[in-house]
Write an enzyme that holds these catalytic residues in place. Sequence first.
Site: not given
Length: 161
Positions: A9-11
């Site tokens: 997912g979003c880092f």
Amino acid sequence: MNQAIFAGGCFWGMEELFRALPGVVDTQVGYTGGRNDAPTYQNHPGHAEALKITFDPSMTTYRELLDYFFRFHDPTTKNRQGNDVGDSYRSAIFYVAEQQKNEAESFVDLVNTSGRWPRRVVTTLEPFTKFFLAEDYHQDYLQKNPDGYTCHYSRGGSYLT
């Protein structure tokens, strides 16, 4: 020092959670596993938003990092975490050595047999090729923006106990 590269997912949220672990020496967010050699946030076809972790193996193990990785994102959703959708947000482990690949395969089996998830793990195991550092404004994002978006949170205790 050793390295681990994970995508889940979003880092931003991944970096914020991993940075606090004992033995984690450094974190960097970026792109890997894609089709262009100069990825940017606006143009990273096939690349996953990923986290490169530098860790001290005398303080934490790769297996312990895998355990943490599988606890704070849903490894059973294909190309999605929270509101983020697309292959950029896939769950993936980019192994840097055969030993990491073997440990990751074993850990996926452990997660699948744990009964914690109603579906099977879709996390991909991909050979690491090159890591492209994300733009500066993405580095340490949640440190700079404490109220920023994240879809990562603890989803249960350790698989190792």
